[in-house]
Structures are given as C-alpha cells and as structure tokens.
Design an enzyme around this catalytic site. Structure first.
Site, PDB file in Angstrom:
ATOM      1  N   LYS A 139       0.838  -1.184  -0.057  1.00 47.69           N
ATOM      2  CA  LYS A 139      -0.121   0.097   0.059  1.00 47.69           C
ATOM      3  C   LYS A 139       1.001   1.144  -0.168  1.00 47.69           C
ATOM      4  CE  LYS A 139      -1.762   3.105   1.936  1.00 47.69           C
ATOM      5  NZ  LYS A 139      -1.643   4.428   1.434  1.00 47.69           N
TER       6      LYS A 139
ATOM      7  N   GLY B 179       6.854   4.808   8.093  1.00 46.81           N
ATOM      8  CA  GLY B 179       5.989   6.122   8.175  1.00 46.81           C
ATOM      9  C   GLY B 179       6.160   6.532   9.682  1.00 46.81           C
TER      10      GLY B 179
ATOM     11  N   GLU C 151       9.296   1.178  11.101  1.00 43.36           N
ATOM     12  CA  GLU C 151      10.383   1.881  10.917  1.00 43.36           C
ATOM     13  C   GLU C 151       9.629   3.147  10.780  1.00 43.36           C
ATOM     14  OE1 GLU C 151      13.310   0.757  10.232  1.00 43.36           O
ATOM     15  OE2 GLU C 151      12.923  -1.362   9.970  1.00 43.36           O
TER      16      GLU C 151
ATOM     17  N   CYS D 281      14.152   9.923   7.126  1.00 44.70           N
ATOM     18  CA  CYS D 281      14.115   9.736   8.228  1.00 44.70           C
ATOM     19  C   CYS D 281      15.294   9.668   9.198  1.00 44.70           C
ATOM     20  CB  CYS D 281      13.400   8.664   8.499  1.00 44.70           C
ATOM     21  SG  CYS D 281      14.214   7.074   7.649  1.00 44.70           S
TER      22      CYS D 281
ATOM     23  N   GLU E  94      10.063  16.046  14.912  1.00 41.39           N
ATOM     24  CA  GLU E  94      10.808  15.702  13.744  1.00 41.39           C
ATOM     25  C   GLU E  94      10.067  16.883  12.469  1.00 41.39           C
ATOM     26  OE1 GLU E  94       8.978  12.198  11.099  1.00 41.39           O
ATOM     27  OE2 GLU E  94      11.137  11.951  10.781  1.00 41.39           O
TER      28      GLU E  94
HETATM   29  P1  NAD Z   1       2.510   8.611   7.368  1.00 39.90           P
HETATM   30  O1  NAD Z   1       2.723   7.860   8.699  1.00 39.90           O
HETATM   31  O2  NAD Z   1       1.485   9.716   7.345  1.00 39.90           O
HETATM   32  O3  NAD Z   1       2.127   7.515   6.304  1.00 39.90           O
HETATM   33  C1  NAD Z   1       2.770   6.426   5.863  1.00 39.90           C
HETATM   34  C2  NAD Z   1       1.907   5.487   5.382  1.00 39.90           C
HETATM   35  O4  NAD Z   1       0.899   5.024   6.251  1.00 39.90           O
HETATM   36  C3  NAD Z   1       1.266   5.979   4.026  1.00 39.90           C
HETATM   37  O5  NAD Z   1       1.105   5.039   2.960  1.00 39.90           O
HETATM   38  C4  NAD Z   1      -0.188   6.241   4.526  1.00 39.90           C
HETATM   39  O6  NAD Z   1      -1.172   6.110   3.574  1.00 39.90           O
HETATM   40  C5  NAD Z   1      -0.456   5.188   5.661  1.00 39.90           C
HETATM   41  N1  NAD Z   1      -1.321   5.398   6.655  1.00 39.90           N
HETATM   42  C6  NAD Z   1      -2.005   6.589   7.006  1.00 39.90           C
HETATM   43  N2  NAD Z   1      -2.935   6.252   7.911  1.00 39.90           N
HETATM   44  C7  NAD Z   1      -2.802   4.990   8.283  1.00 39.90           C
HETATM   45  C8  NAD Z   1      -3.635   4.084   9.109  1.00 39.90           C
HETATM   46  N3  NAD Z   1      -4.481   4.714  10.119  1.00 39.90           N
HETATM   47  N4  NAD Z   1      -3.463   2.712   9.103  1.00 39.90           N
HETATM   48  C9  NAD Z   1      -2.299   2.294   8.227  1.00 39.90           C
HETATM   49  N5  NAD Z   1      -1.652   2.990   7.426  1.00 39.90           N
HETATM   50  C10 NAD Z   1      -1.757   4.388   7.483  1.00 39.90           C
HETATM   51  O7  NAD Z   1       4.109   9.050   6.864  1.00 39.90           O
HETATM   52  P2  NAD Z   1       4.483   9.790   5.815  1.00 39.90           P
HETATM   53  O8  NAD Z   1       4.207  11.307   6.116  1.00 39.90           O
HETATM   54  O9  NAD Z   1       3.920   9.141   4.380  1.00 39.90           O
HETATM   55  O10 NAD Z   1       5.975   9.712   5.798  1.00 39.90           O
HETATM   56  C11 NAD Z   1       6.875  10.430   6.608  1.00 39.90           C
HETATM   57  C12 NAD Z   1       7.327   9.632   7.828  1.00 39.90           C
HETATM   58  O11 NAD Z   1       7.949   8.444   7.614  1.00 39.90           O
HETATM   59  C13 NAD Z   1       8.514  10.341   8.925  1.00 39.90           C
HETATM   60  O12 NAD Z   1       7.847  10.441   9.896  1.00 39.90           O
HETATM   61  C14 NAD Z   1       9.585   9.872   8.406  1.00 39.90           C
HETATM   62  O13 NAD Z   1      10.559   9.811   9.544  1.00 39.90           O
HETATM   63  C15 NAD Z   1       9.120   8.361   8.261  1.00 39.90           C
HETATM   64  N6  NAD Z   1      10.138   7.387   7.564  1.00 39.90           N
HETATM   65  C16 NAD Z   1      10.549   6.513   8.373  1.00 39.90           C
HETATM   66  C17 NAD Z   1      11.607   5.590   7.775  1.00 39.90           C
HETATM   67  C18 NAD Z   1      12.440   4.729   8.513  1.00 39.90           C
HETATM   68  O14 NAD Z   1      13.114   3.627   7.861  1.00 39.90           O
HETATM   69  N7  NAD Z   1      12.327   4.613   9.980  1.00 39.90           N
HETATM   70  C19 NAD Z   1      11.928   5.768   6.663  1.00 39.90           C
HETATM   71  C20 NAD Z   1      11.231   6.944   5.866  1.00 39.90           C
HETATM   72  C21 NAD Z   1      10.293   7.481   6.134  1.00 39.90           C
END
Ligand code: NAD
Length: 519
Positions: free
Chosen positions: A183, A234, A256, A290, A388
């Site tokens: 997804k 995320g 992650e 991240c 962040e």
């Molecule tokens: P986000 O948490 O908003 O979304 C991530 C994913 O989750 C998307 O596909 C989104 O559609 C989905 N999502 C949204 N609501 C959901 C729910 N209720 N249940 C399940 N899935 C849901 O994050 P973002 O804004 O897309 O990405 C940025 C974040 O990701 C930052 O905090 C960043 O640090 C983190 N990140 C972490 C890593 C790592 O390896 N630790 C790598 C890249 C990004």
C-alpha cells in the site's frame, strides 16, 4: 482533468501504470507533481474490499512460489536487479516526478534497490537452508531448524523514498517465499506500480506482487487484518495505530518510524569533510529523510568556524526542479509538508532563534520549494528542537565536551540514526556507543550506514520496532519450525520406574553435563 507531466519528464506512461491496479471501483486519487504543483495523473482509490481481494490473489500465488527451489527465486530477483539498472532513467524520472526530489537523491534509491537485491539474493540460500541445533541429549536428540515464509507480507510505505521503501524491503520477503502486497503512500503510487511491473518482467508470477493504491486510513486497517506480516514505514503516530491493530490481530509487525537525527562534531573533527557531511545529511531529499541530520552539536572551540563554513556551503546549494543532475535540492513533496516546515521555522524565530541562512519559501522555484535553512539559538521548547521537521532545516548548538554532546543527542524521544565527526576513530566509536540510536555513523552522513546492507538498521525508542537489513531484515519474513528427532527411548518415565528415580536420574544427568561444560 490532469495536466501533462512537467517538461523534461521522459518516464513511463502514468495511465498505463494506473491500469495495472485491478479494481472495480470508479473512485480515483490525484497524484501531483511537486515540481509544478499540478495533478498529473490519477490512480484508483481502492476500497478495503479491493484490498482483501488483492490479498487473496496474492495468497493463491504464494504457495507455488514458496514451492519453487530457492535458486529460481534468486534468479528472478537477480533479473529484477538487472532491469532496475537498465530502466534506471525511467525510474529516476518517475521518482522525481511524484516525490519532487533532486536527481541525485532519486539515484540513491536506484542504487539501494540494486544493492539490496544483490545482498539478499546471495544470502537467501544460506538463510533458508535447514540448520542443525544442539539437542538436549548429545547423539540421541537431533534438532533441525527450518525457516518458512509467513504467507502474504504486507507493506505500508511513505512518500519520501518511494522506490526504496516499497521495493527494497519487499525483496527479502519475496526471496523467503512470501507474496507481497504494497500500500504505497497516496502521493507516490506510480513508482511502486512500475517496480511491480519490473518484478513481473523479471519472472515473478503475475499475482504474487500486488500494489493497492488509495487512502491509508481506509486501507491500512484492512491490510493489517488481511496479511500475515506487516512492515510499516512512516510516522510514529500512524505506527502506533498499526501496532495496536497488529497486536489485536496477533499479526507480526515491524515498524520503521520517525527520527530527529543528531550530529556530534568533536573538537578534533576535520571541518571540511564534516561540513560536507552536514550538508548532505541535512539536505538530501530536501531533508525529507528519516535518517536526516536535524540537530548539530558542535564543540565550543570549532563552533564559529563550523557555522561559517556550513552557512557558506548551504548558500551555494542550487534549489531546482529539473530532471537532471544540476540542482542539489529539490522541492518538498506537498503543500502540507511545506506548511509544516515553514511553521517550525517561524515558531522558532518567534521564540528567539536566529536564522543563519535560508528560512524562506521559494515559490519562484516551485510551489512547495523551501530554502535550505540553518538555525541557531533555538529554545528547547520550539517544535523544530524536539519534533521531526522532515524538511531542509537544521539547528546548530555549541557544546563544551563529548559528554554534553551525547546528553543533548540522547535528549529526544526518537532514536533512529546519529552521526559523529572526529579525527580519532576510537573516540568516535566511543561516542557512537553512547548514543541511543539504532545506527550511528562515524564520519559519514547516512549512505555508508544505509548501503552496508549486511548490518541491521532500525530505530530505538519511538523510532521503531524491528530492523531492516542484516540477518534480521530477512529472518523477520520467516517463521521458524524446529523439528526434534529423539533416538532410543523417549524422555519419559519407563513403565514401572518411580517418578522419584526418574527425577533423580534427570537431575544427575544435568549435573554431569554442567560439570563437563556441555550445558
Ligand atoms: P505517514 O505515517 O503519514 O504515512 C505512511 C503510510 O501509512 C502511508 O502509506 C499512509 O497512507 C499510511 N497510513 C495513513 N494512515 C494509516 C492508518 N491509519 N493505518 C495504516 N496506514 C496508514 O507517513 P508519511 O508522511 O507518508 O512519511 C513520513 C514519515 O515516515 C516520517 O515520520 C519519516 O521519518 C518516516 N520514515 C521512516 C523511515 C524509517 O526507515 N524509519 C523511512 C522513511 C520515512
């Protein structure tokens, strides 16, 4: 109505990619090109039912895939790696189109996928070979550990590294014999769709990899309920929801999550290289990374010199939106991300922070562009100091010694990735070991760490649970089964022998084994 992709885009047809999503729904989701701020395509907004059907299709394809010799799965992943190399230009265009990042940042993703594919293709046969384990009675108890796939591995991925995060983590899952359902983030579905197409071209069965596009809040819960293992990358806030649901379902999950990367500059740091690292660490992918550097702690004795050089190098960065290697920093992904970054800076300035450089939106470059920014005198209470930011903003603070630097670095709810800069490797390792982060790099920003796929990476504290890369990055997609074969009499009281004697015999046996150092 959607606009044409921005001038210079020469990647795959977006309509053809969207047509790969198998759904009966008429609802769609617009995808915006950050370079122009215009909607350039639409993909199906799948429903939870669509998702469940995709999981069923993947499940049907999984058993035959797991039944194939591991060498065939390895061959498919190796072909995929070659295709990624051959179709590099298409991938770079597509990643830039939907994420808005600079081309070099997109290239990091293309290289990462190849590295990961090569690493796990090499290692998979060894990981999946049954392993002998020590039995309780040497010579009589023979134990083998087997590794089986879970079934369907689900991936929920963010927009900042749309290729790496939807494909690299899925490769070990596929090699282990799982089916994969991805997804992708709403903003960046096309890269995942294109990668799935390349996997099929490489010989992965048609239905084995499913990409389900649509809204995360709607599809995320359904995915967690339908699959056998969840990998979520995320934000920490959404990660908590995913973990709670996975807990209720007893679905294994790895998370992650976010970070607030600290960088420690020791008194003996080689400043030129250190500033190069700071610039890359803070502004790669316009800071939407991240493992980005968001906080820098510099020894008092080097503070002025460091700041002067950092400001000079930051001002020299070209912010741009071209499909070539000219610009150093691209656009932010969306209006929402731009507002968050601008608010963090404005709030900090209102609270007394000083802008050393940057601190401005750049609508002249692109609607969501923001200047690489260096802040100092930032109060601890400001959002930019503790939350962040996920943008091209870094804070700098002077510290009197290593102890203070480590204390400041660890003063965060996050614990993802940190860096240390020094001329003294032993001291660098020492500081690294005192930092409460899942990974720490000495004298590099993030590429040396991330590219060393043999070592695990992941977060401590609120930055996550579980690891990608390394042995753990493969084993998490498998469940073990231990088969124990006992020779001779079963370990149970023989008929007519009193339990007291059996207990004494077993206890004496253990004592002897302990004396011999065998248990
Ligand atoms: P986000 O948490 O908003 O979304 C991530 C994913 O989750 C998307 O596909 C989104 O559609 C989905 N999502 C949204 N609501 C959901 C729910 N209720 N249940 C399940 N899935 C849901 O994050 P973002 O804004 O897309 O990405 C940025 C974040 O990701 C930052 O905090 C960043 O640090 C983190 N990140 C972490 C890593 C790592 O390896 N630790 C790598 C890249 C990004």
């Amino acid at each position: 109505m959607t606009a044409d992709p921005p001038a210079g885009y020469d990647g795959p047809s977006l309509d053809t990619l969207a047509a790969d999503v198998d759904t009966g729904t008429a609802e769609t989701l617009n995808v915006t090109a950050p370079f122009t701020g215009e909607a350039v395509g639409e993909v199906p907004a799948c429903t939870p039912d669509n998702l469940r059907r995709a999981v069923e299709r993947a499940r049907e394809a999984q058993e035959p895939w797991a039944g194939r010799p591991v060498s065939e799965r390895v061959a498919a992943v190796e072909r995929f790696r070659s295709l990624v190399r051959e179709r590099q230009a298409d991938l770079l265009d597509l990643v830039q189109l939907e994420s808005g990042k600079a081309r070099l940042d997109a290239m990091e993703e293309v290289l990462d996928v190849q590295l990961t594919a090569g690493h796990y293709a090499d290692k998979a046969p060894e990981y999946l070979a049954p392993e002998r384990r020590t039995g309780v009675v040497p010579g009589l108890t023979r134990v083998r550990e087997h590794r089986d796939p879970y079934g369907v591995a689900g991936f929920v991925t963010p927009w900042n590294y749309p290729l790496t995060l939807s494909v690299s983590d899925a490769l070990p899952a596929l090699l282990a014999g799982n089916a994969v359902v991805v997804k992708p983030a709403e903003a960046t579905p096309y890269t995942a769709l294109f990668a799935a197409e390349l996997l099929r071209e490489a010989g992965v069965p048609n239905e084995l990899v499913q990409v389900v596009t649509g809204d995360g809040e709607r599809l995320g819960p359904a995915l967690v309920e339908a699959v056998d293992h969840v990998s979520f990358t995320g934000s920490t806030a959404v990660g908590r929801e995913v973990a709670a649901r996975a807990g209720r379902e007893l679905t294994p999950v790895s998370l992650e999550l976010g970070g607030k990367g600290p960088m420690v500059v020791r008194a003996d740091a080689p400043l030129d290289r250190t500033v190069t690292g700071a610039v890359r660490g803070a502004f790669a992918s316009a800071g939407q990374l991240c493992i980005a550097v968001e906080r820098i702690y510099v020894h008092d004795s080097r503070y002025d010199d460091f700041c002067e050089r950092l400001v000079g190098r930051t001002r020299a960065l070209e912010v741009g939106t071209r499909f070539d290697y000219g610009p150093d920093v691209g656009s932010l992904v969306s209006e929402r991300q731009l507002e968050k970054v601008a608010t963090h800076v404005e709030e900090a300035v209102d609270a007394g922070a000083t802008v050393l450089t940057g601190g401005r939106r750049r609508p002249d470059v692109a609607p969501f562009a923001y200047e690489p920014t260096v802040l100092t005198d930032v109060p601890d209470s400001a959002s930019v100091a503790c939350e962040e930011t996920f943008g091209p903003v870094v804070t700098v603070e002077a510290v009197p010694d290593d102890d203070a630097a480590v204390e400041r670095a660890n003063d965060s709810t996050y614990g993802l990735h940190g860096t240390v800069w020094t001329d003294d490797t032993a001291a660098g390792r020492d500081v690294a070991r005192r930092m409460d982060c899942g990974t720490v790099a000495v004298n590099d920003a993030h590429v040396a760490m991330w590219g060393s796929i043999d070592a695990p990476m992941g977060g401590r504290k609120e930055s996550g649970i579980g690891r990608r890369h390394g042995d753990e990055g493969f084993e998490k997609y498998t469940q073990s089964q231990s088969v124990t074969v006992q020779g001779g009499h079963p370990i149970a009281p023989p008929p007519g022998v009193p339990n007291r004697l059996v207990a004494g015999g077993l206890s004496a046996y253990l004592r002897v084994m302990q004396r011999l150092g065998l248990r």
